[in-house]
Design a protein around this motif. Structure first.
Motif, short mmCIF file in Angstrom:
data_model
loop_
_atom_site.label_atom_id
_atom_site.label_comp_id
_atom_site.label_asym_id
_atom_site.label_seq_id
_atom_site.Cartn_x
_atom_site.Cartn_y
_atom_site.Cartn_z
N UNK A 44 14.31 -4.35 29.10
CA UNK A 44 14.63 -3.06 28.48
C UNK A 44 13.64 -2.78 27.34
N UNK A 45 13.40 -3.77 26.51
CA UNK A 45 12.47 -3.59 25.39
C UNK A 45 11.07 -3.28 25.90
N UNK A 46 10.65 -4.00 26.94
CA UNK A 46 9.29 -3.82 27.46
C UNK A 46 9.09 -2.45 28.11
N UNK A 47 10.08 -1.99 28.84
CA UNK A 47 9.91 -0.73 29.58
C UNK A 47 10.35 0.51 28.80
N UNK A 48 11.40 0.37 27.97
CA UNK A 48 11.96 1.54 27.30
C UNK A 48 11.50 1.72 25.85
N UNK A 49 11.21 0.60 25.17
CA UNK A 49 10.90 0.69 23.74
C UNK A 49 9.41 0.53 23.45
N UNK A 50 8.79 -0.50 24.02
CA UNK A 50 7.38 -0.79 23.72
C UNK A 50 6.46 0.42 23.92
N UNK A 51 6.61 1.21 25.01
CA UNK A 51 5.71 2.36 25.19
C UNK A 51 5.87 3.43 24.11
N UNK A 52 7.02 3.43 23.42
CA UNK A 52 7.29 4.46 22.41
C UNK A 52 7.31 3.87 20.99
N UNK A 61 14.17 10.36 15.07
CA UNK A 61 15.62 10.24 15.31
C UNK A 61 15.97 10.47 16.78
N UNK A 62 15.44 11.60 17.30
CA UNK A 62 15.81 12.02 18.65
C UNK A 62 15.48 10.93 19.67
N UNK A 63 14.31 10.33 19.52
CA UNK A 63 13.88 9.28 20.44
C UNK A 63 14.74 8.03 20.28
N UNK A 64 15.01 7.65 19.02
CA UNK A 64 15.84 6.46 18.77
C UNK A 64 17.23 6.63 19.38
N UNK A 65 17.83 7.80 19.17
CA UNK A 65 19.17 8.07 19.72
C UNK A 65 19.13 8.02 21.25
N UNK A 66 18.10 8.64 21.82
CA UNK A 66 17.94 8.65 23.28
C UNK A 66 17.87 7.22 23.82
N UNK A 67 17.10 6.37 23.15
CA UNK A 67 16.91 4.99 23.62
C UNK A 67 18.16 4.14 23.35
N UNK A 68 18.89 4.44 22.29
CA UNK A 68 20.16 3.73 22.05
C UNK A 68 21.16 4.07 23.15
N UNK A 69 21.16 5.32 23.58
CA UNK A 69 22.08 5.71 24.67
C UNK A 69 21.66 5.03 25.97
N UNK A 104 11.83 -7.94 19.68
CA UNK A 104 10.48 -7.41 19.91
C UNK A 104 10.46 -5.89 19.79
N UNK A 105 11.63 -5.29 19.73
CA UNK A 105 11.72 -3.84 19.56
C UNK A 105 11.60 -3.43 18.09
N UNK A 106 11.31 -4.38 17.22
CA UNK A 106 11.09 -4.12 15.78
C UNK A 106 12.26 -3.35 15.17
N UNK A 107 11.96 -2.20 14.52
CA UNK A 107 13.00 -1.48 13.79
C UNK A 107 14.09 -0.95 14.72
#
Length: 594
Positions: A44-52, A61-69, A104-107
Motif C-alpha cells: 500500500x505504501x509503495x503503490x499509494x503513498x510513495x508516488x505522491x 489535505x485533500x490527498x492525505x484524506x483520499x489516501x487515508x480512505x 516508510x510513508x513518513x508523515x
C-alpha cells in the motif's frame, strides 16, 4: 520463572524475576497471515503513498484524506476495531506490524497512526454500545477521521492542569465546552475529536466532539521542524453544545482514559520508530556501498561498518522489545469483553498492567531512532544534509518522538514511580526481593568462567537486576516519601530498567532462535546480543555508581561501591570483532539483518 497471574506475566515483573524464552513473542513467531498483513501494508505504501510523497509532504489535505480512505478500504485502519463494529479485530502483533510497516510513508504514517491509535481506541475501549455503533464503522473504513485533543497551550505533560471546561446545561441534555487544544495531529481535516475537559471546571472527563458542531473551529497550521506532511493545528471550542450521550465513559474518568490511551500511543510510537530505524539502515547501507572515496567503497572502511553494526544492534534490541510487548498486550486484552457492561474498566486494567513497559518502549525506541537517523546522516556525509536524500527527512521527523506521548523525561519518572506504586499495592514483591538481596550481597563469591553460548550474558542480566534492587532499595530507604523529588536518581533507575528490559528481550529472542534454528543460523543474533548486553551493562554500572555517589559518602559509599564491584565482574568480549562480523552482514544485505 516470571511472576504470573492466571498464567499472565505481570507488568514490571521482569526486573525482579526471570522468564523462559518460550513465554515471549518474537518476529520469528509471525504466522503466514501476519506476514501477509505486513506485506499488504508495505505494498500500500509503495503503490499509494510513495508516488505522491512530495505532495503529501507539502501538506495536501485533500490527498492525505483520499489516501487515508484508501487505507480504510484496504483494511489498514480497522485492525484494532472489533469485527462487530466494522473492523478486523486483529491481534496486537498484527496491528503492530501494520504500524511498523507504515513508517516508510513518513508523515502520512503519523496521520494514519494518530487516527487508528489515540483517535479511535478511546471509543473502542471506553465507548458505550451506542457510541461504538455510531462512530467505529466510519472510523474503521476511513469515512470519518479522528484526532486526539489533550494538550493545551498551558498544559502538556501535566494533562490534569487543563483549562478546557464542560458545563452541563440545566436540562442535563448537553455539555457546553469552552477552551483551546494545542498541537492536535490531524486537526486540519479530522471529523471526530476526542476532547478532554473538566466538567464544572473540576472533574476531568472525555467527550466525543464532531467537527460540524457549532462553535468548533480550527486554528492555523503550525510550521514544524519535521513531520511536515501531517496536519498540526489548534482546536478552538467556543460554547460548543455537545450531547450528553457523547460523554465517553463516566464523569471524572478522563484521566484513566487519557493515561491508558497514552500507554497504547507510546507503544505504537515505538513500533513506528522500529520501522523508521530499519528504513534508515537500508538507506545508509545502500549509500555506503555506492559511495566511493579514496578509490574504495566507504562501506569497506571499518568506522563506517562500526556505525552500521551499532545501528543494527540497537534496532535488534528494539524489535525484540516491541514484539515481546505486543505479545503481552495480546495476553492481557484477550479476556476483555467488548460487548460487556464494564468493558471500560476491563480495558483500563488490561492496558494499565503494562504501562511501565509502554514507557520503556517509547523512551528506548525514540532514542534508538534518533541514534540510527543521526548515524545515517553521518554515513551520507554532506548529502545527508540535502533534502533530496530521504535520510535528511528521517532525521528531522525523528526528533518529535522524544516529545510526543509524554516527554522522555516524564516517562523516565513514570517508570520507577509505577514500579514502586505497584509494589506498595502488593502487586509485585519488590521490597521482599530487595530485602532478600541484602544478605545475598554479603556472600557473593567471585564469578566462575562462562563457556556456553550466551552464558555470561545471562549472568550479567541477572547481576543487572540485582544492581537495580540494590540502588533502588538504597534510594527508597534514604529518601522515603521524598524520593519523587530526586529526579536524577529516578532517571538512573529508569535507565537501568530500560536497559534490562531491552537486553533481556534481545537475549530471550536469541535463545529462542537458537532453539528453533540452531547456533549456526543464529550467529548474527548471538553476536548482536553479546555486543548489546556488554555495552548496556557498562552503562548500568556507570548509572549505579553515580546514583550511589549522590546518596552516600565516606565509608558507606566505599562499602556500596565494593559490593557493586562484585556485581559487575565480567570477562570482556571482543566487541570490535563482533561489530565487524555484524557489519559484514548488513553491508552484504544492504538492509537490517538478524
Amino acid at each position: 520463572m516470571s511472576k504470573v497471574l492466571n498464567d499472565k506475566v505481570l507488568g514490571g515483573s521482569f526486573i525482579i524475576e526471570d522468564i523462559d524464552y518460550s513465554r515471549i513473542v518474537s518476529p520469528e513467531d509471525f504466522t503466514e497471515e501476519q506476514r501477509m498483513i505486513a506485506q499488504t501494508t508495505e505494498d500500500f505504501v509503495e503503490t499509494e503513498i510513495a508516488p505522491h510523497d512530495e505532495a503529501i509532504e507539502k501538506l495536501n489535505y485533500e490527498l492525505t484524506v483520499q489516501k487515508l480512505r484508501k487505507a480504510g478500504e484496504t483494511g489498514l485502519l480497522g485492525a484494532d476495531v472489533p469485527e462487530a463494529y466494522g473492523g478486523l479485530g486483529l491481534d496486537k502483533v498484527s496491528s503492530t506490524l501494520i504500524s511498523e510497516s507504515m513508517t516508510k510513508a513518513s508523515a502520512f504514517a503519523l496521520s494514519a497512526g494518530a487516527h487508528v491509535g489515540i483517535g479511535t481506541l478511546p471509543i473502542v475501549y471506553f465507548g458505550t454500545e451506542a457510541q461504538k455503533r455510531k462512530y467505529l464503522p466510519d472510523l474503521a473504513s476511513g469515512e470519518k477521521l479522528a484526532a486526539y485533543c489533550l494538550t493545551e497551550p498551558s498544559s502538556g505533560s501535566d494533562a490534569q492542569g487543563a483549562k478546557t471546561t464542560a458545563m452541563p446545561t440545566e436540562d442535563g441534555k448537553h455539555y457546553v465546552l469552552n477552551g483551546t487544544k494545542q498541537f492536535i495531529t490531524n486537526a486540519g481535516f479530522a471529523d471526530i475529536f476526542i476532547v478532554y475537559a473538566k466538567v464544572n471546571g473540576t472533574d476531568f472527563s472525555t467527550f466525543i466532539v464532531e467537527r460540524t458542531m457549532p462553535g468548533v473551529s480550527i486554528g492555523p497550521e503550525e510550521k514544524k521542524m519535521g513531520i511536515k506532511g501531517s496536519s498540526t493545528c489548534p482546536l478552538i471550542l467556543e460554547d460548543v453544545m455537545v450531547p450528553a450521550e457523547n460523554l465517553l465513559w463516566e464523569i471524572g474518568k478522563g484521566h484513566l482514559i487519557a493515561f491508558n490511551i497514552l500507554n497504547i500511543g507510546r507503544f505504537k510510537l515505538a513500533a513506528g520508530t522500529l520501522g523508521a530505524s530499519k528504513d534508515a539502515i537500508e538507506l545508509a547501507s545502500k549509500y555506503a556501498n555506492e559511495r566511493t572515496q579514496f578509490g574504495r567503497k566507504i562501506s569497506s572502511f571499518p568506522l563506517i561498518g562500526k556505525k552500521l553494526a551499532e545501528m543494527n544492534v540497537k534496532t535488534y534490541a528494539l524489535e525484540s522489545m516491541v514484539y515481546r510487548t505486543a505479545g503481552l498486550f495480546d495476553e492481557g486484552l484477550a479476556e476483555v469483553d467488548h460487548a460487556g457492561d464494564n468493558v471500560g474498566l476491563q480495558a483500563a486494567k488490561a492496558i494499565a498492567e503494562y504501562q511501565l513497559e509502554c514507557s520503556i518502549n517509547k523512551v528506548f525506541g525514540s532514542e534508538v531512532l534518533d541514534f540510527v537517523a543521526d548515524e545515517g546522516v553521518q554515513i551520507h556525509g554532506g548529502y545527508g544534509f540535502i533534502q533530496e536524500y530521504r535520510i535528511e527527512r528521517i532525521y528531522r521527523d525523528s526528533r518529535i518522538n522524544r516529545i510526543f506521548e509524554g516527554t522522555n523525561e516524564i516517562n523516565r519518572l513514570l517508570i520507577p514511580g509505577t514500579l514502586i506504586k505497584r509494589a506498595m499495592k502488593g502487586e509485585l514483591p519488590l521490597m521482599q526481593k530487595a530485602m532478600a538481596l541484602q544478605s545475598e550481597l554479603m556472600e557473593l563469591v567471585p564469578g566462575q568462567p562462562f563457556e556456553g553460548t550466551l552464558e555470561q550474558e545471562t549472568h550479567l542480566l541477572g547481576m543487572a537486576k540485582k544492581i537495580f534492587l540494590m540502588v533502588g532499595a538504597q534510594a527508597v530507604q534514604k529518601y522515603q516519601m521524598k524520593l519523587e523529588q530526586e529526579q536524577e536518581i529516578l532517571s538512573h533507575l529508569a535507565d537501568i530498567m530500560i536497559s534490562v528490559f531491552a537486553a533481556e528481550s534481545a537475549l530471550l529472542r536469541t535463545r529462542k532462535l537458537i532453539a528453533k534454528s540452531g547456533e549456526a543460523k543464529a550467529a548474527t543474533a548471538v553476536a548482536m546480543t553479546q555486543v548489546f548486553v556488554h555495552e548496556e551493562f557498562a552503562k548500568i554500572e556507570g548509572w549505579a555508581k553515580e546514583a550511589l555517589s549522590a546518596m552516600e559518602s565516606g565509608d558507606m559509599l566505599r562499602t556500596q561501591l565494593s559490593v557493586l564491584k562484585k556485581l559487575t565482574r565480567k570477562t570482556p568480549v571482543d566487541t570490535i570483532g563482533l561489530k565487524r562480523q555484524i557489519a559484514a552482514k548488513v553491508i552484504e544485505a544492504e538492509k537490517y539483518v538478524v
